[in-house]
Structure formats: C-alpha cells, structure tokens
Design a protein around this motif. Structure first.
Motif, PDB file in Angstrom:
ATOM      1  N   LEU A  27      34.688  44.043  31.856  1.00 61.04           N
ATOM      2  CA  LEU A  27      34.803  42.622  32.201  1.00 61.04           C
ATOM      3  C   LEU A  27      34.163  42.437  33.570  1.00 61.04           C
ATOM      4  O   LEU A  27      34.494  43.170  34.514  1.00 61.04           O
ATOM      5  CB  LEU A  27      36.289  42.226  32.236  1.00 61.04           C
ATOM      6  CG  LEU A  27      36.611  40.792  32.671  1.00 61.04           C
ATOM      7  CD1 LEU A  27      36.070  39.777  31.654  1.00 61.04           C
ATOM      8  CD2 LEU A  27      38.117  40.620  32.839  1.00 61.04           C
ATOM      9  N   SER A  59      35.585  43.163  37.725  1.00 60.65           N
ATOM     10  CA  SER A  59      36.979  43.529  37.418  1.00 60.65           C
ATOM     11  C   SER A  59      37.225  45.019  37.634  1.00 60.65           C
ATOM     12  O   SER A  59      36.308  45.796  37.893  1.00 60.65           O
ATOM     13  CB  SER A  59      37.317  43.162  35.971  1.00 60.65           C
ATOM     14  OG  SER A  59      36.945  44.218  35.105  1.00 60.65           O
ATOM     15  N   ARG A  97      33.859  36.640  32.403  1.00 64.73           N
ATOM     16  CA  ARG A  97      35.111  35.891  32.591  1.00 64.73           C
ATOM     17  C   ARG A  97      34.915  34.418  32.254  1.00 64.73           C
ATOM     18  O   ARG A  97      33.817  33.880  32.443  1.00 64.73           O
ATOM     19  CB  ARG A  97      35.560  35.992  34.059  1.00 64.73           C
ATOM     20  CG  ARG A  97      36.088  37.353  34.477  1.00 64.73           C
ATOM     21  CD  ARG A  97      36.365  37.326  35.970  1.00 64.73           C
ATOM     22  NE  ARG A  97      36.830  38.598  36.486  1.00 64.73           N
ATOM     23  CZ  ARG A  97      38.117  38.948  36.597  1.00 64.73           C
ATOM     24  NH1 ARG A  97      39.067  38.103  36.218  1.00 64.73           N
ATOM     25  NH2 ARG A  97      38.448  40.116  37.100  1.00 64.73           N
ATOM     26  N   MET A 120      38.807  32.111  35.007  1.00 68.58           N
ATOM     27  CA  MET A 120      38.445  33.459  35.473  1.00 68.58           C
ATOM     28  C   MET A 120      39.150  34.566  34.669  1.00 68.58           C
ATOM     29  O   MET A 120      39.118  35.734  35.041  1.00 68.58           O
ATOM     30  CB  MET A 120      38.718  33.664  36.976  1.00 68.58           C
ATOM     31  CG  MET A 120      37.872  32.796  37.873  1.00 68.58           C
ATOM     32  SD  MET A 120      36.105  33.010  37.559  1.00 68.58           S
ATOM     33  CE  MET A 120      35.779  34.547  38.395  1.00 68.58           C
ATOM     34  N   LEU A 121      39.778  34.187  33.568  1.00 69.31           N
ATOM     35  CA  LEU A 121      40.425  35.194  32.728  1.00 69.31           C
ATOM     36  C   LEU A 121      39.402  35.826  31.787  1.00 69.31           C
ATOM     37  O   LEU A 121      38.263  35.351  31.654  1.00 69.31           O
ATOM     38  CB  LEU A 121      41.569  34.554  31.936  1.00 69.31           C
ATOM     39  CG  LEU A 121      42.749  34.049  32.790  1.00 69.31           C
ATOM     40  CD1 LEU A 121      43.756  33.318  31.924  1.00 69.31           C
ATOM     41  CD2 LEU A 121      43.409  35.190  33.562  1.00 69.31           C
ATOM     42  N   GLY A 129      45.451  42.714  26.822  1.00 70.39           N
ATOM     43  CA  GLY A 129      44.460  41.667  27.080  1.00 70.39           C
ATOM     44  C   GLY A 129      43.868  41.683  28.478  1.00 70.39           C
ATOM     45  O   GLY A 129      43.480  40.644  29.017  1.00 70.39           O
ATOM     46  N   ALA A 141      41.433  44.027  31.582  1.00 74.84           N
ATOM     47  CA  ALA A 141      40.437  45.070  31.822  1.00 74.84           C
ATOM     48  C   ALA A 141      40.965  46.080  32.828  1.00 74.84           C
ATOM     49  O   ALA A 141      41.639  45.690  33.788  1.00 74.84           O
ATOM     50  CB  ALA A 141      39.159  44.426  32.357  1.00 74.84           C
ATOM     51  N   PRO A 142      40.670  47.346  32.636  1.00 77.46           N
ATOM     52  CA  PRO A 142      39.741  47.942  31.677  1.00 77.46           C
ATOM     53  C   PRO A 142      40.361  48.286  30.317  1.00 77.46           C
ATOM     54  O   PRO A 142      41.558  48.496  30.204  1.00 77.46           O
ATOM     55  CB  PRO A 142      39.328  49.244  32.379  1.00 77.46           C
ATOM     56  CG  PRO A 142      40.525  49.638  33.174  1.00 77.46           C
ATOM     57  CD  PRO A 142      41.141  48.339  33.634  1.00 77.46           C
ATOM     58  N   ASN A 160      46.443  51.790  42.784  1.00 84.58           N
ATOM     59  CA  ASN A 160      46.877  50.704  41.902  1.00 84.58           C
ATOM     60  C   ASN A 160      48.328  50.311  42.154  1.00 84.58           C
ATOM     61  O   ASN A 160      48.678  49.149  42.052  1.00 84.58           O
ATOM     62  CB  ASN A 160      46.710  51.112  40.427  1.00 84.58           C
ATOM     63  CG  ASN A 160      45.789  50.170  39.683  1.00 84.58           C
ATOM     64  OD1 ASN A 160      45.195  49.275  40.273  1.00 84.58           O
ATOM     65  ND2 ASN A 160      45.659  50.364  38.381  1.00 84.58           N
TER      66      ASN A 160
HETATM   67  N1  LIG Z   1      47.053  47.622  36.082  1.00 85.74           N
HETATM   68  C1  LIG Z   1      45.990  47.197  35.213  1.00 85.74           C
HETATM   69  C2  LIG Z   1      45.501  45.833  35.702  1.00 85.74           C
HETATM   70  C3  LIG Z   1      44.638  45.129  34.694  1.00 85.74           C
HETATM   71  C4  LIG Z   1      44.175  43.760  35.180  1.00 85.74           C
HETATM   72  O1  LIG Z   1      44.938  42.989  35.779  1.00 85.74           O
HETATM   73  N2  LIG Z   1      42.882  43.453  34.932  1.00 85.74           N
HETATM   74  C5  LIG Z   1      42.286  42.193  35.349  1.00 85.74           C
HETATM   75  C6  LIG Z   1      40.887  42.458  35.889  1.00 85.74           C
HETATM   76  S1  LIG Z   1      40.802  42.866  37.564  1.00 85.74           S
HETATM   77  C7  LIG Z   1      42.034  41.277  34.157  1.00 85.74           C
HETATM   78  O2  LIG Z   1      41.780  41.751  33.076  1.00 85.74           O
HETATM   79  N3  LIG Z   1      42.007  39.972  34.405  1.00 85.74           N
HETATM   80  C8  LIG Z   1      41.602  39.010  33.413  1.00 85.74           C
HETATM   81  C9  LIG Z   1      42.729  38.545  32.539  1.00 85.74           C
HETATM   82  O3  LIG Z   1      43.893  38.877  32.790  1.00 85.74           O
HETATM   83  O4  LIG Z   1      42.440  37.803  31.579  1.00 85.74           O
HETATM   84  C10 LIG Z   1      44.869  48.242  35.195  1.00 85.74           C
HETATM   85  O5  LIG Z   1      44.610  48.853  36.237  1.00 85.74           O
HETATM   86  O6  LIG Z   1      44.269  48.477  34.154  1.00 85.74           O
END
Ligand SMILES: N[C@@H](CCC(=O)N[C@@H](CS)C(=O)NCC(=O)O)C(=O)O
Length: 213
Positions: free
Chosen positions: A7, A10, A33, A38-39, A51, A53-54, A102
């Motif tokens: 994504l 991200s 996104r 921005m999702l 739902g 990334a990654p 993290n």
């Molecule tokens: N703790 C998870 C966090 C995942 C996360 O929050 N990903 C964000 C990207 S930085 C995301 O997908 N955001 C878009 C969304 O939630 O739709 C990981 O490290 O994999």
C-alpha cells in the motif's frame, strides 16, 4: 512465489525493503490509498481480515502484521541473515529494538496522529502525555544510535528495517521535527544510503521524497 502487497506510503515499505536487502525473488503488487480517507482500497482490504498493510501471500498463505511477516520471510528465505542468534552478545538488544519499533514508537506516533486530528487544546493532558512519550521514544533511539551504528549494535538487522517507516514515511502523516535528535538524523543518513533501501523506495513509492532528515 512470495508476493508483497504494498500500500503506497505505508508500513508495507518495510517488507519491500527486507526483500531487497535479502535479494530474494518476489512479486510486488502496488495499491493506492483512497485520496479522501487515506485508507486502503477495497481490493487491499479483501486480502486479509485485518484489512491493513502489510500483507504478503506465499502459495496458499496470506499473512499480515509487519513483525510476523518479517520473521516469516527471515525464517523461510533469510538463511540466517539480518538477525542475531540467541548466543550473540547483542541478542537482547536486537529483540528489544525490533519490538520497540512497532510496539512503542509506531504505536505512539499513531496515537499522536489521531489525537492531533481531534484538534484538542494544546494543553490537553492526553495530548501532552502522548507527545512526551513519543519524544522519550525518540530520545531512546537517539541515545542508542549515538553509541551504536545500528539498533542491534554493529550489524544492520531487521530491527532497523522495522523502525525505518516510523522515522521517515510516517512523518507524512504525523510530522515530527528531528532537529532535537541529531544522532537519529545521522543514523537515517546511514540506513537511507543503503542501495536496497533506495531500490525498495523507488519500486514501492516511485518519486516519493524520502524523509531522511
Ligand atoms: N501493526 C500493523 C499496523 C498495520 C497498519 O496500521 N497499516 C496501515 C498502513 S501504515 C494501513 O493499512 N492503513 C490503511 C487502512 O487502515 O486502511 C502492522 O505493523 O502490520
């Protein structure tokens, strides 16, 4: 074939970077996104129940969560590279910083981003406490990379890959002035010059300005 579902802008940049460091074969699929929220777009959300990334796929496997994916790729394709073994003197440092990335820094920056979006008063106690905790996390990183070349010590490891996003691209979402942490900036100069990092960023987010200072 290992497929990295990236994504744009991200945390999945970590996985592209890891694959480039290891020089393993992988397919990169890029997703954009939603420009308003921005999702992640619906086809990204459909990959895995969380739902977010990654996500990687490898044969029938669909795996999410950065740390799990990094550990999976290292165990299956790493051939002992980019990690420290339990008998290494810096093993505990490696574990600490891998999980700090993290569990503490990224978590704190995420909370701060959300609180800032609520447009709270500058002296709101939650906002003040959260900012102080993120500052403290930057203090810790700065002190660590003043005494050591990389987070685990003298070797570049997956701990550095895990923290990279929070120190750089995350600042598109939660701006953070690094002036107070010159050792972090020098460290970003070191890791940001790595050819694998440059390749990963160019493949994953072509043309994106890298926030390395
Ligand atoms: N703790 C998870 C966090 C995942 C996360 O929050 N990903 C964000 C990207 S930085 C995301 O997908 N955001 C878009 C969304 O939630 O739709 C990981 O490290 O994999």
């Amino acid at each position: 074939m290992l497929t990295v579902h990236h994504l744009g802008k991200s945390q999945s940049e970590r996985i592209v970077w890891l694959c480039e460091e290891l020089g393993i074969p992988y397919e990169l699929k890029r997703y954009t996104r939603d420009s308003v929220t921005m999702l992640a777009p619906p086809d990204y959300k459909a990959l895995h129940p969380i739902g977010a990334a990654p996500v990687v796929t490898d044969g029938d496997l669909v795996l999410a969560e950065s740390g799990a994916i990094v550990d999976y790729i290292i165990a299956k394709y790493g051939d002992g590279r980019l990690v420290l073994r339990a008998d290494h003197p810096d093993f505990a440092q490696f574990l600490y910083w891998f999980h700090f990335a993290n569990g503490t820094l990224q978590a704190g920056m995420g909370r701060l981003m959300l609180l800032n979006r609520l447009k709270l008063a500058h002296d709101n106690p939650m906002l003040v406490a959260t900012k102080a905790r993120v500052d403290r996390a930057f203090d810790l990183v700065d002190a660590r990379v003043r005494e050591a070349e990389y987070l685990a010590g003298s070797s570049f490891t997956t701990a550095d890959i895990m923290i990279g996003f929070s120190l750089t691209t995350m600042r598109y979402f939660q701006p953070y002035d690094l002036a107070r942490w010159p050792n972090v900036v020098r460290y970003l100069g070191r890791v940001g010059a790595r050819p694998a990092y440059r390749r990963a960023m160019e493949k994953g987010d072509p043309g994106m300005a890298l926030l390395l200072s």
